[in-house]
Scaffold this active site. Structure first.
Site, PDB file in Angstrom:
ATOM      1  N   ASP A  36       0.833  -1.212   0.000  1.00 12.96           N
ATOM      2  CA  ASP A  36       0.000   0.000   0.000  1.00 12.96           C
ATOM      3  C   ASP A  36       0.864   1.258   0.000  1.00 12.96           C
ATOM      4  OD1 ASP A  36      -2.521  -1.459   2.210  1.00 12.96           O
ATOM      5  OD2 ASP A  36      -2.221  -1.622   0.045  1.00 12.96           O
ATOM      6  N   GLU A 113      -8.399 -29.732 -14.721  1.00 17.47           N
ATOM      7  CA  GLU A 113      -8.487 -28.446 -14.036  1.00 17.47           C
ATOM      8  C   GLU A 113      -9.767 -28.385 -13.214  1.00 17.47           C
ATOM      9  OE1 GLU A 113      -7.438 -26.848 -18.416  1.00 17.47           O
ATOM     10  OE2 GLU A 113      -8.231 -25.326 -17.070  1.00 17.47           O
ATOM     11  N   LYS A 115     -13.341 -26.841 -12.370  1.00 17.13           N
ATOM     12  CA  LYS A 115     -14.397 -26.129 -13.100  1.00 17.13           C
ATOM     13  C   LYS A 115     -14.935 -25.030 -12.182  1.00 17.13           C
ATOM     14  CE  LYS A 115     -18.464 -26.552 -15.956  1.00 17.13           C
ATOM     15  NZ  LYS A 115     -19.058 -25.338 -15.389  1.00 17.13           N
ATOM     16  N   GLU A 173     -11.699 -17.610 -16.058  1.00 20.37           N
ATOM     17  CA  GLU A 173     -12.897 -17.430 -15.230  1.00 20.37           C
ATOM     18  C   GLU A 173     -12.629 -16.385 -14.161  1.00 20.37           C
ATOM     19  OE1 GLU A 173     -16.801 -19.583 -14.727  1.00 20.37           O
ATOM     20  OE2 GLU A 173     -15.214 -19.662 -16.230  1.00 20.37           O
ATOM     21  N   CYS A 432     -54.985 -17.236 -26.914  1.00 17.22           N
ATOM     22  CA  CYS A 432     -54.546 -17.572 -25.556  1.00 17.22           C
ATOM     23  C   CYS A 432     -53.630 -16.474 -25.033  1.00 17.22           C
ATOM     24  CB  CYS A 432     -53.811 -18.909 -25.557  1.00 17.22           C
ATOM     25  SG  CYS A 432     -53.144 -19.364 -23.948  1.00 17.22           S
TER      26      CYS A 432
END
Length: 671
Positions: A36, A113, A115, A173, A432
């Site tokens: 930081d 791997e 998922k 991902e 309908c």
């Protein structure tokens, strides 16, 4: 004394190094406080010297202002999905199919791997610098989420190392660790904000924020698992080798990626991951198994929208028990009547479930289900709730039989069930209300007539107020009538009227798709439009003539023929044309009179083209007398293969069909 430029370069290099150690190697060398401090120092220097800020600086992860809406990015290489298996027997059958397709009894090794249960994204680097990012979307086109992805600290803004390709598209991902998910919900409860049902929803909601400053506050992370575009460079010839190379360049890769030498080792990996699942700290719903050799992947090819060389081995879905309060019947766009179980609400896999589909009458009979029964609920694939079985040993005494309706629960019309079909349907058609709503929603949807601003809630109100009975009635709406709807002011109403006017100019293919003919999707609609050219010719076509269209069999041909044989449907079409719906007149072509190498041939396009769009190529081919089909069959004369051609190319080669590339196509078009 160092120059300002040198100080900035050193700070950026140091920060990138520690981001790599933290996010990729999981081996931080400095405390968070020191990181930081370095970031503050860099930010202060850049504030004093804004002209020296670079796009790949660690400070530039947070966007400056919200977007009005997401723009679209077209994937140069489609983002395909994976086929699923749910048990060992199915995986072993997949393994056998792979072995059978490969020649010379080649040994297959598998890259396995996790998922991840997050959001698939595509990230493009040019000369090592992150330039764009997109969601999977429909596999062809996704949303531009570049500003948001830049805020995710696990994703490097600039790759480091040697031999980085000129253009590299990384796929992976984005997900939210469990601890971060719990903190987001804890903060939301404290402030009265939105509480997410599960980490996947939270990740998707965080990544699809129009304001990237909100995304920056969410502790999202990322693992990469594949590659799309690759230009101006090379990668290893195995999937695992590529992942390891990504890691060297600074991209995060899961440390659970494992090379397995046999199907038995794959199953052992699966069971070990399943055992470790509760302690991973993030959600997964299975493992992904890929043939490791890129050469073997290429040999195996693709089928439909998935590769033959990979599969997702899903874990058993999480299950809970609850009671069925009632069974209600919903009516869909095509009149299909679907029974839905109303449940005592129960949490399954992190989501509160109060409804579950029962599919059809056969499923109710198979389950032996009665109203009041205790049942096991599963979120199939951890997404769609379904009733697995009835707990007969705990059946209450006051259960009631489920009676399938003989008349539509919405309009009262007869319900019919065609012999050999599982689905019962309302015969009410456009009288309908339920079918009317769904038909109209389909009619105005983006891929159909594309009426901007005409959302589901507006359609619901228009039908309920009986302003609209058929699609043609939409084009009779006025701003004054629309202004009377809930949350619809004069300006919004006029915008909708303008959008309806704009939608009148369409294409024959879109119009056919918008009509909602059973089994006629976009590709089939395009094929029918290209083959017949005019509405009159299509309306007059026999079932035998319809089957001459590529990819149209007896079932689709029957649905199309029956649709146009129905007087009420023809009346609606006439009304639409009377209201001004139109499309360009077809170019009448006699293939025998055209001096063209494509004349009279059935042609299939596959892969991406660089010199013209697929639509433009199709139009030119049709002008030159070709019939453009959507899939390869024995009737195909020629396949034009662009970049990243997949299963269609493989099938053409298998059938011995002539294949040419884009350059040859352009040469022939020019001749």
């Amino acid at each position: 004394m160092e120059s300002i430029e040198q100080q900035l370069t050193e700070l950026r290099t140091t920060l990138r190094h520690h981001e790599y150690l933290y996010h990729v190697m999981d081996a931080p060398e400095i405390p968070d406080a020191e990181y930081d401090r370095l970031m503050r120092e860099l930010r202060e220097l850049e504030t004093k010297h804004p002209e020296l800020i670079t796009p790949d600086s660690p400070t530039q992860r947070v966007g400056a202002a919200p977007l009005a809406a997401f723009s679209q990015i077209r994937h140069e290489v489609p983002m395909l999905s994976l086929d699923n298996v749910f048990d060992e027997e199915s995986f072993l059958a997949f393994n056998k199919r792979v072995q059978d397709r490969l020649k010379n009894n080649e040994k297959v090794t598998w890259c396995c791997e996790l998922k991840l249960d997050g959001l698939a994204v595509s990230i493009l680097y040019e000369n090592g610098v992150l330039v764009s990012a997109a969601t999977r979307g429909d596999g062809t086109t996704g949303e531009d989420i570049t500003s948001n992805v830049r805020t995710i600290r696990a994703i490097p803004l600039k790759l480091h190392g040697e031999n980085i390709p000129a253009r590299l598209e990384v796929r992976g991902e984005v997900f939210l660790p469990q601890a971060g998910f719990e903190k987001i919900n804890e903060d939301a409860r404290r402030t009265g904000g939105k509480v997410f049902a599960n980490p996947r929803n939270a990740a998707a909601g965080s990544l699809r924020q129009l304001d990237p400053r909100i995304t920056a506050k969410r502790p999202l992370t990322f693992f990469c698992y594949g590659v799309g575009v690759l230009e101006g460079g090379e990668l290893p010839d195995t999937h695992l080798g590529r992942l390891l190379q990504f890691k060297k360049w600074g991209l995060p890769v899961s440390d659970r990626v494992t090379l397995c030498e046999s199907a038995e080792e794959v199953l052992a990996f699966y069971h070990k991951v399943e055992e470790d699942r509760p302690t991973l700290g993030f959600d997964i719903d299975g493992v992904v198994i890929k043939v490791n050799s890129l050469a073997q992947q290429e040999q195996l090819g693709f089928v439909a929208r998935a590769p033959r060389w990979a599969v997702a081995f899903k874990f058993p879905a999480q299950e809970q028990m609850t009671f069925v309060r009632d069974v209600e019947f919903q009516v869909g766009r095509t009149g299909a009547i679907t029974p839905v179980a109303r449940l005592e609400p129960v949490h399954v896999a992190g989501v509160l479930v109060s409804n579950a589909t029962l599919h059809n009458a056969d499923e109710i009979e198979r389950l032996g289900l009665r109203i009041g029964d205790k049942v096991v609920i599963r979120r199939a694939g951890d997404v769609i709730p379904q009733v697995v079985n009835v707990v007969l040993s705990e059946r209450p005494e006051d259960t009631r039989e489920v009676v399938f309706p003989t008349h539509c629960p919405v309009c009262g019309s007869d319900v019919e069930r065609v012999e050999g079909e599982a689905v019962a349907r309302c015969t009410g058609g456009l009288i309908c209300g339920a079918q009317r709503k769904e038909s109209l929603k389909h009619f105005v949807s983006r891929r159909a007539m594309d009426v901007d601003g005409m959302g589901d809630k507006i359609i619901d109100q228009l039908v309920e107020k009986e302003y609209v009975h058929t699609p043609a009635d939409l084009f009779k709406l006025t701003a004054g009538k629309l202004t009377g709807l809930e949350r619809m002011g004069p300006k919004s109403a006029q915008n909708v009227v303008n959008a309806l006017e704009k939608a009148k100019e369409t294409t024959f293919a879109r119009f056919l798709y918008a009509l909602g003919i059973r089994e006629v999707g976009e590709a089939t609609a395009a094929g029918l439009a290209a083959y017949f050219g005019t509405l009159e010719a299509l309306e007059a076509a026999s079932i035998e003539e319809l089957q001459k269209v590529p990819d149209v069999g007896i079932v689709v041909a029957s649905h199309v023929h029956n649709f146009f044989a129905e007087e009420s449907n023809r009346n609606v079409i006439s009304e639409l044309l009377a209201e001004g719906v139109h499309w360009p007149a077809p170019i009448v072509i006699n293939a025998e009179e055209i001096d063209s190498p494509f004349a009279g041939k059935t042609v299939v396009l596959t892969g991406s083209l660089s010199q013209m769009s697929r639509d433009d190529a199709k139009a030119r081919l049709v002008e030159l007398g070709a019939k453009v089909a959507g899939s390869v069959s024995k009737k195909t004369d020629l396949v034009i293969a662009g970049e990243a051609a997949g299963s269609k190319l493989a099938k053409a080669q298998e059938l011995g069909i002539e294949v040419i590339d884009e350059a040859e196509m352009l040469r022939l078009l020019g001749s």
